[in-house]
Enzyme design. Structure first.
Site, short mmCIF file in Angstrom:
data_model
loop_
_atom_site.label_atom_id
_atom_site.label_comp_id
_atom_site.label_asym_id
_atom_site.label_seq_id
_atom_site.Cartn_x
_atom_site.Cartn_y
_atom_site.Cartn_z
N ARG A 38 0.56 -0.95 -0.34
CA ARG A 38 -0.42 0.11 0.00
C ARG A 38 0.53 1.75 0.04
NH1 ARG A 38 -3.31 2.71 4.63
NH2 ARG A 38 -4.38 4.04 3.36
N HIS A 42 0.55 4.73 -2.32
CA HIS A 42 0.13 5.90 -2.42
C HIS A 42 1.47 6.92 -2.47
CE1 HIS A 42 -2.92 5.14 1.12
NE2 HIS A 42 -3.19 4.69 0.05
N ASN A 66 -3.50 9.30 4.32
CA ASN A 66 -2.13 8.53 4.88
C ASN A 66 -2.79 8.81 6.52
OD1 ASN A 66 -1.56 8.19 2.69
ND2 ASN A 66 -0.35 9.93 2.56
N HIS A 165 -6.18 -5.70 -2.58
CA HIS A 165 -7.53 -5.63 -0.92
C HIS A 165 -7.63 -7.78 -0.47
CE1 HIS A 165 -8.33 -1.07 -1.28
NE2 HIS A 165 -7.43 -1.47 -1.09
C1 HEM Z 1 -9.10 1.27 -5.66
C2 HEM Z 1 -9.40 2.14 -5.21
C3 HEM Z 1 -8.28 1.73 -3.69
C4 HEM Z 1 -9.37 2.83 -2.46
C5 HEM Z 1 -10.20 3.21 -2.45
C6 HEM Z 1 -8.28 1.97 -1.41
C7 HEM Z 1 -8.37 2.39 0.08
C8 HEM Z 1 -7.89 1.71 1.04
C9 HEM Z 1 -8.17 1.84 2.37
C10 HEM Z 1 -9.13 2.55 2.83
C11 HEM Z 1 -7.63 1.31 3.40
C12 HEM Z 1 -7.66 0.79 5.04
C13 HEM Z 1 -6.79 1.84 5.61
C14 HEM Z 1 -6.69 1.42 6.66
O1 HEM Z 1 -7.87 1.30 7.46
O2 HEM Z 1 -5.59 2.45 7.76
C15 HEM Z 1 -7.03 0.40 2.48
C16 HEM Z 1 -6.15 -0.59 2.76
C17 HEM Z 1 -4.84 -1.23 2.02
N1 HEM Z 1 -5.08 -1.15 0.62
FE1 HEM Z 1 -6.45 0.47 -0.76
N2 HEM Z 1 -7.03 1.50 -1.63
C18 HEM Z 1 -7.20 1.06 -2.80
C19 HEM Z 1 -7.13 0.85 -4.15
C20 HEM Z 1 -5.41 -0.01 -4.08
C21 HEM Z 1 -4.33 -0.29 -4.56
C22 HEM Z 1 -3.91 -0.10 -5.95
C23 HEM Z 1 -2.98 -1.27 -3.63
C24 HEM Z 1 -2.42 -2.26 -3.97
C25 HEM Z 1 -2.32 -1.54 -5.33
C26 HEM Z 1 -4.08 -0.85 -2.33
C27 HEM Z 1 -3.55 -1.75 -1.19
C28 HEM Z 1 -4.28 -1.84 0.23
C29 HEM Z 1 -3.32 -2.70 1.17
C30 HEM Z 1 -2.40 -3.97 1.15
C31 HEM Z 1 -4.16 -2.23 2.27
C32 HEM Z 1 -3.82 -2.86 3.98
C33 HEM Z 1 -3.07 -2.40 4.51
C34 HEM Z 1 -2.27 -2.71 5.80
O3 HEM Z 1 -3.23 -3.95 6.45
O4 HEM Z 1 -1.18 -1.89 6.21
N3 HEM Z 1 -5.16 -0.48 -1.98
N4 HEM Z 1 -6.55 0.92 1.32
CA LIG Z 2 6.34 10.23 -4.79
#
Ligand code: HEM
Ligand SMILES: [Ca+2]
Ligand SMILES: [Ca+2]
Length: 290
Positions: A38, A42, A66, A165
């Site tokens: 993630r 970002h 973030n 996800h």
């Molecule tokens: C499509 C639009 C996306 C949205 C709206 C989104 C939104 C989010 C949100 C809100 C979280 C939880 C953050 C938290 O509660 O602290 C999250 C977690 C995560 N996202 Fe996304 N995300 C998106 C796309 C992506 C992409 C493109 C990737 C990587 C290629 C990604 C990888 C991850 C991962 C691996 C987590 C878990 C992180 C952890 O456990 O530390 N996301 N995302």
């Molecule tokens: Ca950058």
């Protein structure tokens, strides 16, 4: 312009150092593989893949998507220290982050790919661009498509990348609206999630993939078919729109998902890199060189 052999003469041990560091980090805490994947996403969506997200100054870390959420900086620091010891002043923080994302994915059971390298580090970060470019979990499909298109990524690539996800955790504040208000959600899944999330705020954690949060697999897409996407933005990919067919394909063919995910990660990693004499090789990933 990036090249998978960029450091083969100047830092031949780079990829081994990153893999060893990621192995250790994931053994210590499996989630960290997700967190680094993630963090790279970002980085790339804000000024390109230039390590801007790693800078303490500039307010990017405090941008809404973030703040209190992105993690993994200590792992980047530990790996950077090992890389600096082996090849001082040669490898950018942006490239180290790209490699940790690849290795984090792989160590949780995902695909692997060769990472094009040669990015240099920014001297600036941007809170404003982070707020403007990073997708919110409340986004509908049209918003997701336009935010990814802005980065040169297609709707199909957006759908593949969202499969990230399949791993990791999220805080209630990012999905309370969905579990309390959305209609397109499996009622028993909503009830399960409400058990640990009060109706507003809260930083309690839940798995994003209800089935296999520690494994990089296609369960994310099967969840969408069952209306068990955690974020409103997840379920937007399978809600009677243009991505429904691809979600079905990925749910039925994990091999196709893995291969499309790897290709899309390489494409995402190519968003506006600093190359040649642009930017710098930071000595410390947290601060610009003095
Ligand atoms: C499509 C639009 C996306 C949205 C709206 C989104 C939104 C989010 C949100 C809100 C979280 C939880 C953050 C938290 O509660 O602290 C999250 C977690 C995560 N996202 Fe996304 N995300 C998106 C796309 C992506 C992409 C493109 C990737 C990587 C290629 C990604 C990888 C991850 C991962 C691996 C987590 C878990 C992180 C952890 O456990 O530390 N996301 N995302
Ligand atoms: Ca950058
Ligand atoms: Ca999974």
């Amino acid at each position: 312009q990036l090249s998978t052999t960029f450091y083969s003469a100047s830092c031949p041990s780079l990829e081994a150092i990153v893999r060893t560091g990621m192995n250790k980090a994931v053994r210590n805490e499996r989630r960290i593989g997700a967190s680094l994947l993630r963090l790279f996403f970002h980085d790339c969506f804000v000024q390109g893949c230039d390590g801007s997200v790693l800078l303490d100054a500039g307010g990017e870390k405090q941008a809404a998507p973030n703040n209190g959420s992105i993690r993994g900086f200590g792992v980047v620091d530990a790996i950077k220290a090992g890389v600096e010891a082996a090849c001082p002043g040669v490898v950018s923080c942006a490239d180290i982050l790209a490699l940790t994302a690849r290795d984090g994915t792989f160590l949780l059971g995902g695909p692997t790919w060769r990472v094009p390298l040669g990015r240099r580090d920014s001297t600036t970060a941007s809170r404003a661009l982070a707020n403007a470019n990073l997708p919110p979990p409340t986004a509908d499909l049209s918003t997701l498509i336009s935010l990814f298109r802005r980065q040169g990524l297609s709707p199909a690539e957006m759908t593949a990348l969202s499969g990230a996800h399949t791993i990791g955790l999220a805080q209630c504040l990012n999905f309370n609206g969905r579990i309390y208000n959305d209609a397109n959600i499996d009622p028993s899944f909503a009830a399960l999630r409400r058990q640990t999330c009060p109706s507003s705020g809260n930083r309690n954690l839940a798995p994003i993939d209800v089935q296999t949060p520690g494994a990089f697999d296609a369960a994310y897409y099967r969840n969408l078919l069952a209306k068990r996407g955690l974020f409103h933005s997840d379920q937007a990919l399978f809600n009677g729109g243009s991505e429904d067919a691809l979600v079905r394909q990925y749910s039925a063919s994990p091999a196709l998902f893995r291969s499309d995910f790897a290709k899309a990660m390489i494409k995402m990693g190519n968003i506006h890199p600093l190359t040649g004499s642009a930017g710098e090789i930071r000595a410390n990933c947290h601060v610009v060189n003095s």
